[in-house]
Design an enzyme around this catalytic site. Structure first.
Site, short mmCIF file in Angstrom:
data_model
loop_
_atom_site.label_atom_id
_atom_site.label_comp_id
_atom_site.label_asym_id
_atom_site.label_seq_id
_atom_site.Cartn_x
_atom_site.Cartn_y
_atom_site.Cartn_z
N SER A 295 85.51 17.24 15.12
CA SER A 295 84.53 16.41 14.43
C SER A 295 84.07 17.08 13.14
CB SER A 295 83.31 16.16 15.32
OG SER A 295 82.32 15.43 14.59
N LYS A 350 84.48 14.52 23.05
CA LYS A 350 84.60 14.01 21.67
C LYS A 350 84.38 12.51 21.67
CE LYS A 350 85.54 13.89 17.26
NZ LYS A 350 85.90 12.53 16.91
N HIS A 353 80.73 12.06 22.01
CA HIS A 353 80.19 12.42 20.69
C HIS A 353 80.24 11.20 19.77
CE1 HIS A 353 80.98 13.50 16.48
NE2 HIS A 353 80.32 14.64 16.66
N ASN A 354 81.39 10.53 19.75
CA ASN A 354 81.52 9.38 18.87
C ASN A 354 80.64 8.22 19.31
OD1 ASN A 354 83.43 11.01 17.71
ND2 ASN A 354 84.97 9.41 17.53
N GLU A 357 77.32 9.02 18.13
CA GLU A 357 77.39 8.81 16.67
C GLU A 357 77.22 7.33 16.32
OE1 GLU A 357 81.22 8.67 13.85
OE2 GLU A 357 80.86 10.65 14.73
#
Length: 627
Positions: A295, A350, A353-354, A357
């Site tokens: 990232s 990840k 995480h997105n 986000e």
């Protein structure tokens, strides 16, 4: 890049001879590790007593300090037995990326004869067996047979060190190019590959190398066999290609040229389920597979991203020096890269995480809509957001400020952008994973569906004409109300995101470290923030941030504002799906006795699904004939 080359192996294998010759060939200093043994060690060995680990520890630390001192000004060669992996770990402590190993191999009989014929050697040949007994073969070393002549040994070592690359990167898209430059800027010799498609992609790697001076020592390829053969073994190849079937095609293209113990690293946004399948498939071929979340976008990849590797921990040790070196650094100058866990756990976090986000972006979009509805132009909105940095700073807040200040001519660019938000699938995967695990990641779903709704531009425009929408002139909220509502929703967002990680860790037996995950998200990545920094310490004591005093006090402080802001938004026909869902979810998760009893009664009525009773804690299931 300056390096320390350790020549290792049992006594009598020729370490000193090869080390001296190599240092002369490379014009760098040579040091014989035996010269640094304390008197107690020398006396012990001369009396025929093997050294133990305690004896060796101080000696190894001395050689480590020597290596660090030399690396300040130059490369060097050090001869040292270093028979166990933990000895090599001590020798390379703090200089892993700068360390190269050359292992001199030979049979017991061959080396015994050498020592037996050597005059005045302080270690009797009788101790040789003890060295063979403790020898742990290094997997990341240049292997040189002691039967080779010194000249041929030096020739082979030089070829491995000087003409082959340490790391390969496959795929030169935006992220792949930035990572190549990052690796080169950190002193690594790399090989770069990009496919050749006539008339579409021609000489991509060669042209890219020519465009950047830091890549002058890099090797550029569009032929797979040449690319793979240019790499030191075990090979380390990072794949930066599109997720999905493309990864599988690339793996099949590479396999015929790979050797046992080579490592493939998938640095794209792959689905964690597919990562596990690829891990298992490649394992049957003797190839290691590391699924790695990356990232930071183009700039982060160049200057230091957050990196989230998972898979075989032993294989990770081979790529660790490279990934840690190029990663962002946290406030304590530690790499924002850590071994996450087994299988596809790196790609899973990840993905989450997105998802987080998506929500952070949507919340800022809703905040800016409210600030605009309150009568502020883009410059004024940017100024207001700037004033929030002391209490709510984040990378996304900073770029949103820059976005609202950007002008094209006399008007703000943001006002000229079509209101359709795209997505690349990770928010979708996060929502699916949440439903599969039974975790209510409601804000991520709301943010995702808000993007989907935005894409119906024509229908939205048509329906806007059919219904009377308010003019947004009665919005009775202050700037501080909006800030506190934003803060409330962000806490809920991070609670839900880490809750999903926690439940996946339990379901898949990943044993994930939430504090460490938060730490590597404090720099380099898109969701880095002051809030994330606070979570590093919070997760050392709990997996539920809503039970932490700091966060529970924040929730109680901000709750009146989020209720006010959401209510006023509804009254004024302003869509704030994530702000609204944050208070709805909070009300649900803090309700001791919910409406789910009615749902369960309905399920029993039409489907005989049964229910349990509050006045019976045995877990017995009941069914009622409701007619």
């Amino acid at each position: 890049m300056k390096k320390v080359i350790f020549i290792i192996g049992v006594s009598g294998c020729g370490k000193s001879t090869i080390g001296k010759l190599l240092s002369e060939e490379l014009s760098i200093p040579f040091f014989d590790g035996d010269d640094f043994h304390p008197e107690a060690n020398i006396k012990k060995m001369s009396e025929g007593v093997p050294l133990n680990d305690t004896d060796r520890q101080g000696w190894l630390e001395t050689l480590n300090s020597l290596a660090k001192e030399q690396l300040v000004g130059n490369s060097c060669v050090i001869a040292c037995s270093a028979l166990k992996q933990k000895y090599r770990d001590t020798l390379s402590e703090g200089i892993i990326a700068e360390t190269k190993w050359v292992h001199l191999t030979g049979s017991f009989h061959q080396i015994f004869e050498r020592i037996h014929s050597r005059p005045n050697h302080f270690m009797p040949s009788e101790l040789l067996q003890s060295q063979f007994d403790i020898l742990e073969e290094p997997k990341d070393a240049i292997q040189i047979a002691s039967s080779l002549s010194p000249e041929n040994s030096i020739r082979k070592i030089k070829k491995e060190l000087m003409t082959t690359s340490e790391f390969g990167l496959f795929g030169l898209g935006v992220m792949g190019k930035s990572l190549c430059r990052n690796l080169a800027n950190n002193g690594f010799k790399i090989s770069m590959f990009n496919r050749h498609v006539a008339g579409v992609e021609e000489d991509v790697a060669v042209s890219f190398k020519a465009a950047h001076s830091e890549l002058s020592q890099a090797e550029a390829f569009d032929d797979i066999a040449s690319f793979v053969n240019s790499l030191q073994q075990p090979r380390k190849i990072m794949l930066m290609v599109n997720a999905g079937k493309t990864i599988d095609y690339v793996i099949e293209d590479l396999l015929p040229y790979l050797s046992e113990n080579d490592v493939l690293i998938d640095g794209g946004n792959s689905n964690y389920v597919n990562t596990k399948e690829r891990f298992d498939y490649l394992k049957t071929n003797g190839i290691h597979f590391i699924g790695t979340g990356v990232s930071g976008g183009e700039e982060g990849a160049l200057k230091g991203p957050s990196i989230m590797p998972s898979g075989d921990v032993e294989a990770y040790e081979n790529v660790k020096p490279f990934l840690e070196k190029i990663s962002a650094k946290d406030q304590n100058n530690l790499p924002c890269c850590t071994y996450v866990g087994p299988e596809g756990s790196g790609h899973f976090i990840k993905m989450v995480h997105n998802g987080v986000e998506y929500v952070e972006m949507q919340l800022l979009a809703e905040v800016c809509t409210l600030l605009e509805a309150s009568g502020n132009n883009p410059d004024e909105i940017a100024t207001i957001l700037e004033s929030w940095k002391d209490t709510a700073n984040s990378y996304l807040l900073e770029i949103t400020i820059a976005i609202f200040r950007k002008k094209e001519g006399n008007d703000w660019l943001v006002k000229k952008i079509l209101d359709k938000a795209g997505n690349k699938g990770t928010g979708n995967w996060t929502t699916i994973a949440s439903t599969q695990l039974g975790v209510p990641s409601t804000l991520i779903a709301s943010a995702l569906f808000s993007r989907y709704t935005s894409f119906y531009k024509e229908e939205r425009t048509l329906l806007n004409k059919h219904f009377n929408q308010a003019d947004h002139l009665e919005l009775k909220v202050s700037t501080n109300d909006i800030l506190e509502a934003y803060q409330f929703a962000r806490i809920i967002n991070h609670y839900q995101g880490f809750k999903l990680i926690t439940e996946a860790s339990i379901a898949y037996s990943w044993n994930l470290n939430l504090s460490e995950i938060a730490r590597i998200w404090t720099s380099g990545c898109i969701i880095k923030s002051n809030l994330m920094q606070d979570l590093v310490d919070v997760f050392k004591n709990t997996t539920n941030i809503l039970t932490d005093t700091q966060f529970s006090e924040g929730i109680n402080k901000y709750k009146p504002s989020v209720k006010k802001v959401v209510s006023q938004s509804v009254l004024n026909d302003i869509s704030v799906p994530c702000l609204g869902e944050s208070i709805q979810f909070f009300n649900g998760i803090t309700t001791a006795y919910s409406s789910a009893n009615i749902i369960q009664a309905q399920r029993d009525y039409f489907g005989a699904h049964t229910y349990q009773r509050l006045d019976d804690d045995s877990g017995k299931n009941y069914h009622t004939n409701w007619n």
